[in-house]
Design an enzyme around this catalytic site. Structure first.
Site, mmCIF file in Angstrom:
data_model
loop_
_atom_site.group_PDB
_atom_site.id
_atom_site.type_symbol
_atom_site.label_atom_id
_atom_site.label_comp_id
_atom_site.label_asym_id
_atom_site.label_seq_id
_atom_site.Cartn_x
_atom_site.Cartn_y
_atom_site.Cartn_z
ATOM 1 N N GLN A 182 -47.947 4.408 47.756
ATOM 2 C CA GLN A 182 -48.952 5.473 47.821
ATOM 3 C C GLN A 182 -48.325 6.837 48.133
ATOM 4 O O GLN A 182 -49.000 7.734 48.652
ATOM 5 C CB GLN A 182 -50.006 5.131 48.863
ATOM 6 N N GLU A 188 -48.734 7.236 57.626
ATOM 7 C CA GLU A 188 -48.479 7.795 56.288
ATOM 8 C C GLU A 188 -47.053 8.330 56.174
ATOM 9 O O GLU A 188 -46.819 9.434 55.667
ATOM 10 C CB GLU A 188 -49.495 8.901 55.969
ATOM 11 N N LYS A 212 -54.428 -1.521 58.332
ATOM 12 C CA LYS A 212 -53.392 -0.885 59.156
ATOM 13 C C LYS A 212 -53.988 -0.216 60.392
ATOM 14 O O LYS A 212 -53.389 -0.262 61.467
ATOM 15 C CB LYS A 212 -52.592 0.134 58.345
#
Length: 612
Positions: free
Chosen positions: A235, A207, A36
């Site tokens: 995650q 994130e 990423k």
């Protein structure tokens, strides 16, 4: 549109699509180890080189400073270091500090505002409970539970009103409310949001699965022209501190016209490790449809079932000392569910002569008592309204204002509507204190860097002389460690083109993340909780204490989040994964019989239990 072929050379089809997409809203679902950061930096380079988007028109929000530094480091070779350094790249909290420094005056905040940590907050609330006589009716924890609620109940509401008043009086912001404060600014002063909307045409948020309600509101209020969010709901591991996995799951519904791009090709780990991770995470239901794909061959993960924590530590120490699975100590990481486990392992490895680096706050050089007092002193100099830190400073290292004098000073300050510092300067009975504090402040304020300010203050207070006279050599070492720490911080600040002055440092101290320690490059085994390992990778990973009741935790309210945490742990390993459980555990002197974690069965990768 002409583009440079090198920006997509070596990328897979999905990565290239993310780099070149012309969509205004993009959600990149990037599985563990799917490249990423490379994809993101190549998109930034594409925008800069092919679409003539200056990096100063971009804001990239990450969850750690380490991730922000890596992004700039990778972008430099693509577009040049000079242009890469112009990229606005920071954590949510650092960005909030920046905005409040520039516009906080609209909410009554001076630029030199103090950030109060969770520890500060608890101390203040405890003091308020005592002052208001409410200690028998409620508690610190109950008051904190009511924070952020629209209509908090009494008596907690009274405490929260007093807490808010004290924050305003001391020119301070609660660490956990920094982003809320920016959102308040954007709502009350829409021209400020518009200012940043015009400045940052392109907003990237990494994130995204770990964003909370206030961070999502920040993005919505900013309402950027182009929004690119990156994340992996597999995650999402911070629900316990307010993160909402729904933010990423519902993103296409919240932001109309979103293009969803999935990165599923894993470049980090071997096939057996990825197979185990896929087997584990499929037991969750509330998630997107993704399956990691790996191409690197490797051996199945190993599993040790041992009698106790001692034998677990001995086996791991033996493998590391032989360097049986790596070329250097830095190739190894030990991950655990709790801080107690990593503390135990740290002492065992140290006893075996193995160099270790623990990612926790337990050995933080800035948390030593006298170093904390120096930091309080610096805060009181740069933020004259912060009476709380002023009280600490004025009586360090020895009291110069007695308790009765302090009461006299407080009365004078109240009667004349002054801060304690201004009251000391004006009151005729405090000429000696005033003279000393003014001299110290002048020397500190004239320093040009954080390290210079820290050193000047330590010299003004003659700390080394005092400690030497009393044979307090450990405190001299604490000063040395703190100065070295600040020196390294300044080096990193300079490397990414950011300020190194004391006010910047004092704010950073409150918002720094645990992964700062990873910027220490010494060869050592890394020991950390799984939460602390997020975003990292290691050739060999030991996942210890895989017992039911420990992992998953017996206190969990969300088994799917516990499973996602296990998934994060497994996918940190590049080549070797060793999972260990014990048959018994000792807690408070009592021995308990333990069962292996349910997650071991769910991994189901064909591994065999090894009896050492």
């Amino acid at each position: 549109m002409k583009r440079l072929p090198s920006l997509t050379d070596g990328l897979n089809n999905e990565q290239a699509a993310a780099v070149l997409s012309e969509s205004k809203r993009i959600l990149m679902l990037a599985g563990a180890g799917t490249g990423k950061t490379r994809t993101l930096t190549h998109r930034l380079a594409h925008l800069n080189l092919n679409c003539r988007v200056g990096t100063s028109s971009v804001i990239a929000i990450t969850f750690t400073r380490a991730a922000a530094k890596e992004m700039k480091d990778r972008l430099g070779p693509l577009i040049g270091d000079k242009e890469a350094k112009k990229l606005n790249c920071s954590t949510f909290h650092a960005l909030a500090v920046r905005i409040l420094k520039e516009w906080g005056h609209r909410l009554g905040l001076d630029k030199q505002f103090t950030i109060y940590s969770q520890e500060d907050r608890e101390e203040i609330i405890k003091s308020i409970l005592a002052t208001l006589g409410l200690a028998s009716q409620t508690s610190v924890n109950k008051v904190i539970e009511q924070m952020g609620r629209t209509n908090p109940r009494e008596p907690e509401a009274s405490v929260l009103r007093e807490y808010g008043w004290q924050l305003r009086r001391y020119n301070a912001v609660d660490l956990d409310h920094l982003i809320r404060k920016v959102n308040e600014l954007f709502v009350k002063h829409s021209d400020v949001a518009e200012y940043y909307r015009r400045q940052w045409k392109y907003v990237f948020v990494d994130e995204f699965q770990d964003t909370d309600k206030e961070q999502l509101q920040f993005v919505k209020l900013l309402s950027p022209e182009n929004l690119f969010v990156i994340g992996d709901d597999f995650q999402a591991i911070y629900g316990w501190r307010g993160a909402r996995v729904e933010n990423i799951l519902q993103f296409p519904n919240e932001f109309a016209g979103t293009e969803v791009i999935k990165l599923e090709q894993n470049y980090r780990s071997t096939k057996p490790i990825i197979e185990a991770a896929n087997n584990l995470i499929k037991h969750n239901e509330n998630q997107t449809a993704k399956t990691l794909i790996a191409n690197k061959d490797g051996l199945p993960y190993d599993r040790f079932e041992l009698s106790s924590q001692d034998s677990e530590a001995e086996i791991i120490a033996g493998l590391i000392k032989q360097k049986a699975l790596g070329e250097s100590y830095s190739d190894y990481a030990i991950l655990a569910r709790t801080n107690a486990q990593i503390d135990f392992m740290y002492y065992k490895l140290r006893a075996a002569g193995i160099p270790c680096l623990v990612l926790s706050g337990s050995d933080d050089p800035l948390k030593k008592n006298d170093v904390r007092s120096i930091i309080s002193y610096l805060i009181s100099i740069f933020n004259p309204k912060d009476e709380r830190n002023f009280k600490r400073a004025i009586n360090f290292p020895e009291p110069i204002i007695a308790e009765m004098q302090m009461k006299e000073l407080q009365k004078y300050a109240t009667d004349h509507s002054l801060t304690l510092r201004d009251a000391m300067i004006q009151h005729e009975n405090f000429s000696m204190s005033r003279s000393f504090f003014t001299e110290v402040s002048d020397r500190v304020l004239s320093a040009d860097t954080a390290l210079h300010s820290f050193t000047e203050l330590a010299e003004c207070l003659d700390l080394r002389g005092r400690y030497s006279e009393r044979n307090l050599h450990n405190r001299i070492q604490d000063l040395d460690d703190a100065q070295q720490y600040i020196y390294y911080w300044m080096e990193r600040q300079q490397a990414i083109g950011e300020d190194c002055d004391a006010p910047t440092f004092l704010k950073w101290v409150r918002i720094r993340d645990i992964q700062e320690k990873l910027m220490d490059t010494k060869d050592a085994v890394k020991i950390m909780t799984i939460h602390g390992s997020k975003g990292l990778e290691f050739p060999t990973v030991f996942l210890i204490g895989m017992n039911e009741g420990i992992f998953p935790s017996k206190n969990t309210r969300d088994m799917e989040e516990e499973r996602r945490l296990a998934y994060v742990a497994v996918t940190r390993a590049k080549q070797n994964l060793i999972i260990s459980s014990t048959r018994e555990s000792v807690s408070w002197g009592k021995t308990e019989i333990m069962e292996p974690s349910r997650f071991i069965a769910e991994l189901n990768a064909g591994s065999e239990s090894i009896e050492p």
